[in-house]
Design an enzyme around this catalytic site. Structure first.
Site, PDB file in Angstrom:
ATOM      1  N   GLU A   1       0.829  -1.217   0.000  1.00 53.01           N
ATOM      2  CA  GLU A   1       0.000   0.000   0.000  1.00 53.01           C
ATOM      3  C   GLU A   1       0.860   1.263   0.000  1.00 53.01           C
ATOM      4  OE1 GLU A   1      -2.806  -0.176   3.243  1.00 53.01           O
ATOM      5  OE2 GLU A   1      -3.872  -1.876   2.384  1.00 53.01           O
TER       6      GLU A   1
ATOM      7  N   GLU B   1      -4.886  -8.789   0.843  1.00 56.94           N
ATOM      8  CA  GLU B   1      -5.505  -8.428   2.128  1.00 56.94           C
ATOM      9  C   GLU B   1      -6.977  -8.178   1.888  1.00 56.94           C
ATOM     10  OE1 GLU B   1      -3.952  -5.101   4.444  1.00 56.94           O
ATOM     11  OE2 GLU B   1      -1.902  -5.706   3.989  1.00 56.94           O
TER      12      GLU B   1
END
Ligand code: BG6
Length: 461
Positions: free
Chosen positions: A166, A364
């Site tokens: 991220e 995720e």
């Protein structure tokens, strides 16, 4: 109906070094921005809990990996902490850390849990932040050397590498919205850090390719689909700008090797472009990945702005949109996030149609629950809500695969309830419950259910 997944599908979960290891000031580790920020402002962390209280993976990795195996993991992602391996960011390598990560990797392989290793999960070494972090191009080279050190040490055994997790989050948190150190609010500096992060990524990819190891390298992106309130052109424009800023700013360079022209034009128009030096575009083009990790938690719903921007407010992405709360949306009331399972299918379809069907996996997805002890029955967390959450997403993922999406696996966030930055232990996500006092791990109902899914390589519903 039966939901059967392709052979060799990755079943597992994800975590990260700083969030699980503990020993933040021990075993030769250097400080990172989280250790430093906590020393400065402990009040910014939920209940004043720091990463020193992370879930003791450093000491308990062997038994933890056994627990992974017990619930059917065939793969698990964690990260290597840069400040543990190279305490000053550059220079001397910490021998104890070299051995620790080597042991973790060996243990995973021994237990049949493939190691997926990420090289940066929000944890910049403080020595690197002191010289400007990713605003300073020297830090890009330091990162690439750290990455190369990892490839040389562990590339014989690790076949799935990820440069960043991220990467937009440290940009948002550290340079726009004040939830990561260094708590700057400045769009141009944010866009510089974002651009430099992708240059650092490309440098690491280049190093990896040069070593000619027989594995894959990728990046993990939180791809949050932007849904417009309506088909009104003003709402569509707002959603498109969000997509450019929050998704395509990393997805396009990672998969296509170039930035969307529309994004470049937008930043130029508002005088927010980072400095682009000779050779940068060629380098970005070399950063194309083999495997994309997709983190997906919730959608982003937006509409055109209702009010004019305050003329003295700092330039922000929100100058182009307002958030939209869709009536009737399904919520996870324990975290305050919307649940929209179809988002996973929309992401996969977009990757299939517009990104050459790049090989990917869900790296995720998960459901945070505050105060999860209230679901304890006879010593076990009865997290049927999490089972429903996972099932709902897996069904849409399955549909995506049936329609040709190149999705190779599913990892839940996370394995054992872990420390989560400023939220510390507020929201629990694990397959295993963690008792903070005793560090005891207890499998939740979802963990047992997941073991069955992994064994059957699917489920019936
Ligand atoms: C993910 C991050 O986006 O969200 C994790 O990769 C983080 O590092 C997780 O722990 C959960 O966040 P929160 O704020 O709900 O605890």
């Amino acid at each position: 109906m039966k939901y059967q997944f392709p052979q060799n599908f990755y079943w597992g979960s994800a975590a990260s070094a700083t969030q699980t290891e503990g020993e933040a000031f021990q075993a030769g580790k250097g400080t990172n921005i989280w250790d430093h920020w906590y020393q400065q402002e402990p009040n910014r962390f939920h209940n004043g809990v720091s990463a020193t209280e992370a879930s003791t993976f450093y000491r308990n990795y062997q038994s933890d990996i056994q627990l992974m195996k017990d619930i059917g993991h065939n793969s698990f992602r964690t990260s290597i902490s840069w400040s543990r391996l190279i305490p000053n960011g550059v220079g001397e390598v910490n021998r104890e850390a070299v051995e620790f990560y080597s042991n973790v990797i060996d243990e995973q392989i021994k237990q049949g849990v493939q190691p997926f290793i990420c090289l940066f999960h929000f944890d910049m070494p403080m020595a690197m932040q002191e010289i400007g972090g990713f605003e300073n191009r020297e830090v890009l080279d330091a990162y690439a050397n750290f990455a190369e050190t990892c490839f040389k040490l562990y590339g014989d055994r690790v076949k799935h590498w990820f440069t960043f997790n991220e990467p937009i989050v440290p940009v948002e948190g550290g340079y726009l919205y004040d939830f990561h150190y260094p708590n700057v609010v400045d769009f141009k500096r944010a866009s510089t850090v974002a651009f430099h992060t992708m240059l650092a990524h490309a440098k690491a990819v280049e190093k990896y390719r040069a070593l000619d190891q027989d594995g894959q390298i990728g990046i993990i992106l939180n791809l949050t689909p932007s849904y417009p309130r309506s088909q009104n052109p003003a709402d569509l424009k707002a959603a498109n700008i969000c997509d450019l800023m929050f998704n395509r700013s990393f997805l396009d360079p990672a998969v296509k090797g170039e930035y969307p022209q529309e994004l470049v034009e937008l930043l130029k128009q508002h005088d927010q472009m980072p400095v682009v030096e000779v050779g940068d575009c060629e380098l970005i083009a070399k950063g194309k990945i083999d495997l994309l990790g997709v983190n997906y938690y919730q959608p982003r719903r937006v509409k055109a702005r209702e009010n004019a921007v305050h003329p003295e407010a700092p330039f922000m992405p929100e100058h182009f949109f307002d958030y939209y709360e869709m009536p009737g949306r399904k919520m996870n009331p324990h975290r305050g996030w919307e649940i929209y399972e179809k988002g996973v299918y929309d992401i996969l379809t977009n990757l299939k149609d517009n990104y050459g069907n790049v090989p990917c996996y869900i790296s995720e997805n998960g459901m945070g629950v505050e105060g999860e002890e209230k679901f304890l029955v006879d010593g076990q967390i009865q997290d049927d809500y999490r089972i429903d959450f996972i099932k709902g997403h897996l069904k849409w993922l399955h549909k995506g695969i049936e329609e040709g999406a190149n999705c190779l696996g599913y990892h839940l966030w996370t394995f054992i309830d872990n420390w989560s930055w400023c939220n510390a232990y507020k929201n629990r996500y694990g397959f295993y419950q963690l008792d903070l006092k005793t560090q005891k791990r207890s499998v939740k109902k979802s963990g047992e259910w997941y073991a069955g899914v992994s064994k059957a390589n699917g489920f019936e519903d």
